[in-house]
Design an enzyme around this catalytic site. Structure first.
Site, PDB file in Angstrom:
ATOM      1  N   ASP A 226       5.337  -7.454   1.018  1.00  0.00           N
ATOM      2  CA  ASP A 226       4.846  -6.243   0.126  1.00  0.00           C
ATOM      3  C   ASP A 226       3.449  -6.310   0.305  1.00  0.00           C
ATOM      4  O   ASP A 226       2.781  -7.056   0.601  1.00  0.00           O
ATOM      5  CB  ASP A 226       5.337  -6.812  -0.966  1.00  0.00           C
ATOM      6  CG  ASP A 226       4.846  -5.939  -2.042  1.00  0.00           C
ATOM      7  OD1 ASP A 226       4.946  -4.870  -2.226  1.00  0.00           O
ATOM      8  OD2 ASP A 226       4.229  -6.610  -3.151  1.00  0.00           O
TER       9      ASP A 226
ATOM     10  N   ASP B 204       1.031  -4.233  -2.567  1.00  0.00           N
ATOM     11  CA  ASP B 204       0.321  -4.394  -3.855  1.00  0.00           C
ATOM     12  C   ASP B 204       0.811  -5.553  -4.549  1.00  0.00           C
ATOM     13  O   ASP B 204       1.792  -5.710  -4.775  1.00  0.00           O
ATOM     14  CB  ASP B 204       0.540  -3.157  -4.696  1.00  0.00           C
ATOM     15  CG  ASP B 204      -0.278  -1.965  -4.231  1.00  0.00           C
ATOM     16  OD1 ASP B 204      -1.482  -2.219  -3.926  1.00  0.00           O
ATOM     17  OD2 ASP B 204       0.373  -1.079  -4.356  1.00  0.00           O
TER      18      ASP B 204
HETATM   19  O1  M1P Z   1       3.075  -1.214  -5.537  1.00  0.00           O
HETATM   20  C1  M1P Z   1       3.878  -0.134  -5.160  1.00  0.00           C
HETATM   21  C2  M1P Z   1       3.439   0.874  -5.674  1.00  0.00           C
HETATM   22  O2  M1P Z   1       2.103   1.488  -5.471  1.00  0.00           O
HETATM   23  C3  M1P Z   1       1.660   2.612  -6.219  1.00  0.00           C
HETATM   24  O3  M1P Z   1       2.009   2.622  -7.547  1.00  0.00           O
HETATM   25  P1  M1P Z   1       0.852   2.889  -8.761  1.00  0.00           P
HETATM   26  O4  M1P Z   1       0.003   3.942  -8.335  1.00  0.00           O
HETATM   27  O5  M1P Z   1       1.791   3.216  -9.991  1.00  0.00           O
HETATM   28  O6  M1P Z   1       0.279   1.643  -9.035  1.00  0.00           O
HETATM   29  C4  M1P Z   1       2.479   3.734  -5.675  1.00  0.00           C
HETATM   30  O7  M1P Z   1       2.099   4.191  -4.532  1.00  0.00           O
HETATM   31  C5  M1P Z   1       4.140   3.427  -5.862  1.00  0.00           C
HETATM   32  O8  M1P Z   1       4.588   4.436  -4.945  1.00  0.00           O
HETATM   33  C6  M1P Z   1       4.384   1.993  -5.250  1.00  0.00           C
HETATM   34  O9  M1P Z   1       5.657   1.660  -5.147  1.00  0.00           O
END
Ligand code: M1P
Length: 258
Positions: free
Chosen positions: A13, A15
């Site tokens: 993954d 983030d």
């Molecule tokens: O971590 C994954 C998510 O990252 C972004 O979320 P946010 O901007 O709310 O932090 C988005 O790109 C989201 O689509 C994605 O799942």
């Protein structure tokens, strides 16, 4: 494991796992990933974000991202690339499907209109722009708006934890579209991902399940309700939970020596 043995794939993954949310990758993480690849593993990434956002975090350009890993699955694999081993800096595009093809323009507009109306009735400490982002495999809907600054993003995230802005909106969406086979998922800090049921991160497995003997998945939101849960608990993967990028670096070492 020998250097030519690419039958084990490790999928990460993005983030919270390879980077802090929406932040850039560190040189320590890039070194750890290179070590994993040099040790003979296939390395892939699977994120909910689109290619441009993942590229900002992991690479200099979108083009460079496409062959920086053995596999790049953006939008959960709806936009997917495999490094072409026969060509230097080449890649193969794997996926062609789109949400609008799947659910139709009428339903898509119904969802967008409902979200815009719902969000127009919420007052927040601040609102910015880009409340709905159309992507090939999903809609991304943000009550504060994706145009917010990093500081506004962090503040909304805290505010949302206290006030349940997104979880309330997910409930309203689930009630309204209960018969439509659509999933509403809170993946990041400021938004909700909207996509057909099954188009979560397990979507990417169809491209690798026949070509790899084992597939590891590494993610931080692996509990029920988290956007890594489905792929983490899928019988085709060996799931690992991490708490932050530093934890991922430790896990990479463990995978290499196991
Ligand atoms: O971590 C994954 C998510 O990252 C972004 O979320 P946010 O901007 O709310 O932090 C988005 O790109 C989201 O689509 C994605 O799942």
């Amino acid at each position: 494991m020998t250097n030519n043995q690419k039958d084990t794939l490790v999928l990460f993954d993005v983030d919270g796992t390879l980077t802090m949310p929406r932040n850039q990758v560190t040189s320590n993480m890039l070194e750890a990933l290179a070590k994993l690849s040099d040790s003979g593993f296939s390395v892939g990434i699977v994120g909910g974000s689109d290619v441009s956002k993942i590229a900002e975090q992991l690479c200099k350009t979108q083009e460079a991202l496409k062959f920086a890993f053995d596999y790049v699955f953006s939008e959960n694999g709806l936009v997917a690339f495999q490094k072409d081993a026969t060509e230097n800096e080449g890649y193969i595009e794997l996926s062609k499907n789109s949400m609008v093809q799947e659910i139709g323009e009428e339903k898509l507009q119904e969802i967008i209109n409902f979200c815009l109306l719902y969000m127009s009735q919420i007052t927040l400490p601040c609102k910015r722009g880009t409340f709905v982002e159309y992507r090939r495999g999903m809609l991304n809907v943000s009550p504060i708006g994706r145009a917010c600054s990093q500081k506004e993003r962090d503040e909304f995230f805290q505010y949302d934890k206290q006030h349940g802005i997104r979880s309330d909106m997910v409930k309203a969406l689930e009630d309204k579209f209960s018969s439509c086979n659509i999933k509403f998922s809170i993946g990041g800090q400021i938004s909700i991902d909207v996509f057909p049921v099954g188009w979560d991160k397990t979507y990417c497995l169809q491209f690798v399940e026949k070509t790899h003997e084992s597939i590891h998945f590494v993610g931080d939101k692996t509990s029920p309700g988290g956007n890594d849960y489905e792929i983490f608990s899928d019988e085709r993967t060996i799931g690992h939970t991490v708490t932050c990028p530093e934890d991922t670096i430790k896990l990479i070492d463990e995978i290499i020596i196991s």
